[in-house]
Design a protein around this motif. Structure first.
Motif: not given
Length: 338
Positions: A194, A196, A202, A221, A235, A258, A293-294, A297
């Motif tokens: 994912v 973070n 996460h 993440s 986190t 991470i 974000y994605s 990742a």
């Protein structure tokens, strides 16, 4: 897991599907070492354009309504997905919504300032407060909440990304959903990936898997907001706060996995790896990653595969977090010749 006693509203219609990325597997070929790639489609949700924040908002709005709130205020950057979905969820439940949006990304082009999520925020009826990047959006939100309370309104303030321990319950519930889908499809996922940002995705997943007895460390993440040590501390704190709500024991720092390898120059600043990852997913699977974000990742997952970081032969699940509207705010990065 002690989730049923938590106030919650319904924002998701069904469990989001899990799909295999067969064409990307074919494109990557032998470097996969027998790894099978799957995505969980948290971008496919009916409300507000969809996205992972709806899971958090089920519990945040549940908490707000349980407290008698008539107004929700939240904070984020100019192109915040969480802000957009907070506005949509508030509209669904008849709550007033105000968004305090900071200029945290150093750009002022028209696409970024006026396109993407910001159009949708307005369509959903939110009041938008535009603040400078060096100003605490949460402080402004709290000040605004006091003004509204003085006028008789009942205000609930949600943090960046909705990533309070209450919000993280949304992804603890998602861990149970993944476990059920895994059992039903007879697929064991050895590794879950994912992004973070605010850390709630996460944290919620790790807390949920820990509470289920599966273990928090299967989640990895890639930091897209904070430097890796700060992301790890935040986190871990959120994981253990969420486990406290679930009445489960905490986890240790070595269970928080991470990487900071995809952050690049900072939050919201595109990288070449991100752009390649977004195009790979679009051109081989017809699916859209977002640039903040994605996209970063998934670039991290591809890099781990290329460098042999992952155990050969396992099933890897990437959670697509949504955020498609932000692609329009980054038009120049994907269409530089226009």
């Amino acid at each position: 897991m002690h989730l049923r006693r938590m106030p919650r509203v319904a924002l998701l219609d069904l469990a989001t599907p899990i799909q295999r990325l067969r064409r990307i597997e074919a494109a990557l070929g032998e470097q996969l070492n027998g790894i099978r790639l799957f995505v969980k489609r948290d971008d496919v949700m009916g409300l507000g354009g969809g996205g992972n924040k709806l899971r958090k908002l089920e519990f945040l709005l549940g908490d707000a309504i349980a407290q008698g709130a008539d107004t929700v205020i939240t904070v984020g950057g100019r192109q915040s997905n969480h802000a957009r979905l907070t506005a949509a969820a508030a509209a669904r439940y008849g709550l007033r919504c105000e968004l305090v949006l900071g200029r945290v990304v150093a750009r002022d082009d028209e696409d970024y300032m006026e396109s993407g999520n910001i159009i949708l925020d307005d369509l959903f009826g939110a009041t938008i407060h535009d603040v400078a990047g060096n100003v605490s959006t949460l402080a402004v939100a709290e000040e605004r909440a006091e003004i509204l309370r003085a006028s008789g309104r009942k205000v609930y303030v949600a943090p960046t990304g909705g990533s309070s321990s209450v919000g993280c319950l949304g992804y603890a519930a998602c861990a149970s959903e993944i476990a059920a889908q895994s059992a039903a499809q007879d697929i064991h996922f050895g590794h879950i990936v994912v992004p973070n940002g605010s850390g709630g995705m996460h944290a919620g997943l790790s807390a949920g898997f820990a509470a289920l007895g599966v273990g928090a460390a299967k989640v990895k993440s890639f930091a897209v907001l904070a430097r890796v040590e700060e992301a790890r501390r935040g986190t871990l704190e959120k994981i253990n706060a969420t486990l406290g709500l679930l009445e489960s024991p905490g986890v240790s720092p070595d269970e928080v996995n991470i990487s900071g390898a995809q952050l690049g120059e900072g939050y919201g600043i595109p990288t070449e790896a991100m752009k390649k990852a977004v195009r790979l997913m679009a051109r081989h699977e017809g699916l859209l990653l977002d640039p903040v974000y994605s996209g970063k990742a998934f670039a991290g997952l591809l890099d781990d595969i290329a460098n042999g970081v992952l155990k050969p032969g396992q099933n890897v699940l990437f959670i697509m977090s949504g955020g498609t509207p932000a692609l329009f705010a980054y038009r120049k990065e994907f269409r530089p010749d226009e």
